[in-house]
Design an enzyme around this catalytic site. Structure first.
Site, mmCIF file in Angstrom:
data_model
loop_
_atom_site.group_PDB
_atom_site.id
_atom_site.type_symbol
_atom_site.label_atom_id
_atom_site.label_comp_id
_atom_site.label_asym_id
_atom_site.label_seq_id
_atom_site.Cartn_x
_atom_site.Cartn_y
_atom_site.Cartn_z
ATOM 1 N N SER A 1 -0.086 -15.454 10.455
ATOM 2 C CA SER A 1 0.513 -14.383 11.249
ATOM 3 C C SER A 1 -0.359 -13.142 11.335
ATOM 4 O O SER A 1 -1.052 -12.779 10.373
ATOM 5 C CB SER A 1 1.866 -13.995 10.653
ATOM 6 O OG SER A 1 2.755 -15.081 10.651
ATOM 7 N N HIS B 1 9.958 -13.077 9.645
ATOM 8 C CA HIS B 1 9.812 -14.291 8.836
ATOM 9 C C HIS B 1 10.603 -14.202 7.529
ATOM 10 O O HIS B 1 11.144 -15.209 7.056
ATOM 11 C CB HIS B 1 8.339 -14.562 8.559
ATOM 12 C CG HIS B 1 7.576 -14.998 9.774
ATOM 13 N ND1 HIS B 1 7.829 -16.191 10.410
ATOM 14 C CD2 HIS B 1 6.576 -14.393 10.487
ATOM 15 C CE1 HIS B 1 7.020 -16.309 11.457
ATOM 16 N NE2 HIS B 1 6.262 -15.243 11.517
#
Length: 512
Positions: A343, A436
């Protein structure tokens, strides 16, 4: 009748709001709104009747549909100022009628000791109707039109943009926020995960879908068609959610790389695919461009997830897509036992520059004495802070081995501090981390020099982070984060964050 208002009430609203009435003049939309009063009629009367013997006639909705269709067509043709005027009028003058709510509530209170259950239910139905904003029925009817759901998604995009531009004291702000809330709740029902379709995008998918996948990519921009073909090719998976009312529109796009282990850089994703594609038995460098060997796939890396419709902001789709894709990959590749993201950290450099300015003003101690000594070997001691900011802005430090080595320690430490310790209302400041962690992932590993593209350097000085999805812990991790703001983190991130000056990271249980 649909329970959202009588036919007269609906017709009056359409006539007063229809943008057709001011499109032909070019004047302000507010000036062209009809001044007709509200008409009578009551949906509760339709459902319960005036007395037991009365059977109300169900009116035709053909005229309703025609007027709503003309309204939507006209709205699309409006310039931005006229759209804003329409939305302000809609939100202020066609929401909840508070006087009717109060009057009906008083009537209901007066029936507190009544034994006439039918009358109580009738008044309750009337109260429910009056508590529903008048524009709710408009959204429902718009959603029934062909491409009507897409129209509402785009309209909410306009609403969100208008809200972001208003001053906090603007009298239109609260009504528009209520309109946005009502529209979001309506769309949330229609975009429930049970109504969504999962599709895998391949090179054989329709060209229009491939084009939109390229255009909507928000994390790692697609450079060309060759790049796009690689992203949907062997050892890659691209999944999208679509909706039956918007079949050609990908709502959320998830790009996944298949690998033999969890990679820590964008170049690692490319090399993993190449490595697994080589025919090892022949010991050659010839790439088998079509076939995959399922026995080599042990890890799935989610390296890009993009929400394509701003009008669906706040409606959870991405988290469901990731969990659905996990099940799909487990079925296709039984040996996959590692799920992780790679990410970006979109605003770390902005955070870092702000802290560098504060350190230069003497407001905080950002770097250790040893880190400062190392940087003075490459930067002017008298202008160290300003030179460091300039270097981060121009990315001129990339490629200078000594300087990169000197920066690795402090930048990794400060990045861990940003991700793990910096909070907003108890939750992580970084939006990607928050997404997340809400899903139940673990903040697992920071990666140095993971994305050296201009975008990656501009976002986070090239640092990326892996969030691990341990399937058996997702629910408990998600609950602890949302209820207790508890961040489940690995030992690597924990130690980096604890090394920050003046910060002591809480000891947590990690899973490596």
């Amino acid at each position: 009748m649909d329970g959202n208002g009588s036919p007269n009430r609906r017709m009056g609203l359409c006539q007063r709001l229809s943008p057709v009435r001011y499109l032909n003049t070019g004047d302000s939309p507010i000036d062209q709104m009809g001044q007709t009063g509200r008409h009578g009629g009551d949906s509760a009367d339709y459902y319960f009747g005036s007395n037991e013997d009365e059977t109300p006639h169900r009116p035709s909705t053909v005229e309703d549909e025609s007027k709503v269709k003309r309204l939507s067509t006209a709205y699309k043709c409006l310039l931005k100022p006229h759209k804003e005027g329409f939305l302000k009028e809609l939100s202020r003058n066609h929401a909840v009628d508070h006087h009717q709510v109060q009057a009906t509530a008083r009537t209901l209170i007066g029936l507190e000791d009544s034994l006439d259950e039918r009358q109580v239910l009738k008044v309750e139905g009337r109260l429910m109707m009056h508590l529903t904003p008048q524009y709710s029925w408009l959204f429902i009817h718009l959603g029934r039109l062909e491409r009507g759901v897409k129209f509402l998604v785009d309209m909410r995009t306009d609403v969100l943009e208008l809200i972001s531009e208003l001053d906090s004291k603007d009298p239109h702000l609260l009504p528009l926020q209520q309109l946005n809330f009502t529209l979001r709740e309506t769309l949330s029902l229609w975009f429930s995960v049970g109504f969504l379709n999962l599709e895998r995008v391949t090179w054989r998918s329709p060209c229009e879908m491939l084009q939109k996948i390229s255009e909507y990519e928000a994390v790692h921009p697609v450079r060309n068609w060759t790049d796009l073909k690689r992203r949907v090719g062997p050892y890659r998976r691209c999944f999208v959610y679509t909706h039956s009312s918007m079949p050609d529109e990908p709502l959320v796009v998830l790009h996944t790389a298949l690998s033999d282990d969890i990679v820590g850089s964008m170049s690692g994703i490319v090399s993993a695919a190449s490595r697994m594609s080589v025919d090892l038995t022949a010991k050659s460098d010839v790439i088998n461009s079509e076939e995959e060997n399922p026995s080599l796939v042990k890890a799935a890396i989610f390296y890009s997830i993009s929400s394509t419709q701003k009008g669906l902001q706040g409606i959870e789709l991405g988290n469901y897509l990731i969990k659905r894709v996990v099940r799909e990959l487990q079925a296709e590749f039984p040996l996959v036992n590692q799920f992780s993201t790679l990410s970006p950290i979109p605003t770390f450099r902005l955070y870092l520059v702000d802290r560098l300015k504060a350190a230069e003003r003497g407001e905080m101690e950002l770097l250790t004495s040893n880190e400062l000594d190392q940087l003075r070997l490459f930067l002017s001691p008298d202008n160290l802070w300003s030179e460091l900011r300039k270097m981060l802005h121009t990315n001129s430090w990339v490629g200078e081995a000594g300087l990169m080595s000197a920066l690795e320690g402090p930048l990794m430490r400060l990045c861990a501090r940003y991700l793990y310790l910096e909070k907003r209302r108890g939750y992580t400041l970084d939006s990607v981390a928050n997404f997340h962690l809400r899903n139940g992932a673990v903040m697992w590993r920071l990666n140095w020099r993971a994305d050296l593209t201009p975008r990656g350097l501009g976002n986070s000085c090239g640092i990326m982070v892996n969030y691990r999805y341990f399937i058996d812990q997702l629910e408990s991790n998600s609950r602890r984060y949302q209820e207790e703001q508890y961040v489940t983190v690995s030992e690597q991130v924990l130690q980096l964050a604890a090394a920050s000056i003046g910060e002591q990271a809480e000891k947590v249980t990690s899973k490596l």
